[in-house]
Design a protein around this motif. Structure first.
Motif, short mmCIF file in Angstrom:
data_model
loop_
_atom_site.label_atom_id
_atom_site.label_comp_id
_atom_site.label_asym_id
_atom_site.label_seq_id
_atom_site.Cartn_x
_atom_site.Cartn_y
_atom_site.Cartn_z
N SER A 179 0.80 -1.22 0.00
CA SER A 179 0.00 0.00 0.00
C SER A 179 0.84 1.27 0.00
CB SER A 179 -0.94 0.01 1.21
OG SER A 179 -0.21 0.06 2.42
N THR A 180 2.16 1.14 0.13
CA THR A 180 3.03 2.32 0.11
C THR A 180 3.06 2.92 -1.29
OG1 THR A 180 4.41 1.54 1.93
CG2 THR A 180 5.41 3.10 0.41
N ASP A 181 2.98 4.23 -1.37
CA ASP A 181 3.05 4.93 -2.66
C ASP A 181 4.46 4.76 -3.24
OD1 ASP A 181 3.45 7.06 -4.64
OD2 ASP A 181 1.55 7.87 -3.92
N PRO A 182 4.60 4.21 -4.45
CA PRO A 182 5.94 4.02 -5.02
C PRO A 182 6.74 5.31 -5.09
CG PRO A 182 4.31 2.84 -6.31
CD PRO A 182 3.55 3.69 -5.34
N GLU A 183 6.08 6.44 -5.32
CA GLU A 183 6.80 7.70 -5.42
C GLU A 183 7.40 8.09 -4.08
OE1 GLU A 183 6.17 11.63 -8.13
OE2 GLU A 183 4.47 11.05 -6.87
#
Length: 271
Positions: A179-183
């Protein structure tokens, strides 16, 4: 959950336990969020401590800062959070990247540190090989997302035997990673690739220090913890059996017993 603005970023955090309790700030690693600390929050608040757990910028519910976020930026966010809460000094602890942010906090905001907790982390500067790896991984996460990476590293984040023995823990850890934003993850990787050497910082620490490591940590083995212990002769070193890189969730009972004993005997001075 609460939030505040640090510079250009809205940072979300939990502030649990009695408002007059000894403040303990716990900093998650990459690529997780504040829920990593749920077992410790429960144990510490039950013992009367005030526990503050932020989502680092780029992780969890906090805003994403694209490009590059240095460890010093994360540490300054912690200082801003303490300012927001009216907390002058706190016990500050972190796991993995969170441990390096904790060391950076000691380097840049030493007067605000009551004690340090360093879990499954390392102090030397990044190597040339490590810089190349982290930058390449940042590129990959931006191109592919988090799913493939999460599947590849779950048996390194947790000891391999715990992936099967602790399915709920493994599911939680995988869920945080996916769920972590790749950016946000990429920005932290690029900043961490340029991390400084914290060995001199550690050697000068006068506050109480707890060093914790999982006995089967793949990324930062017991030898890394022993190296830090040699830098800080007055530090307490605890090795958590049957745990890998995240002993706070793999063996929460053992981890929290060590943490509570440290806070009681080394920080508050109670026998």
């Amino acid at each position: 959950m609460s939030h505040f603005v640090s510079g250009d970023c809205t940072v979300h955090y939990d502030d649990r336990g009695p408002s007059d309790g000894l403040p303990v700030v716990l900093v998650h690693g990459h690529p997780f969020n504040r829920t990593l600390w749920t077992p410790s929050v429960e144990a510490l608040t039950a013992a009367g401590y005030r526990v503050i757990t932020p989502d680092l910028r780029g992780y969890g519910d906090s805003d994403v800062t694209p490009g590059k976020v240095f460890l010093s930026g994360f540490a300054d966010d912690l200082a801003a959070l303490l300012d927001h809460l009216g907390v002058e000094r706190a016990v500050v602890g972190g796991v993995s990247m969170g441990g390096q942010i904790t060391m950076e906090f000691q380097r840049s905001h030493p007067r605000r540190v009551l004690a340090l907790v360093l879990s499954d982390t390392s102090a030397p500067a990044e190597t040339a090989e490590g810089r190349a790896f982290r930058n390449a991984l940042a590129d990959r996460l931006l191109a592919e997302g988090m799913d493939g990476y999460a599947a590849e590293v779950i048996d390194k984040m947790l000891a391999p035997y715990n992936v099967t023995a602790l399915p709920e823990v493994a599911a939680h850890v995988l869920g945080m990673m996916r769920s972590t934003d790749p950016e946000g993850a990429a920005a932290a990787l690029r900043g961490r690739a340029e991390r400084p050497d914290y060995r001199e910082t550690l050697a000068g620490v006068e506050a109480p220090v707890l060093i914790v490591v999982g006995a089967d940590d793949f990324y930062t083995p017991v030898s890394s913890a022993e190296d830090m212990r040699r830098l800080v002769p007055h530090a307490t070193l605890a090795v958590i059996d049957r745990a890998g890189h995240l002993p706070g969730v793999e063996q929460p009972g053992r981890f929290n017993a060590v943490l509570l004993d440290f806070l009681r005997t080394r920080v508050t001075g109670r026998a």
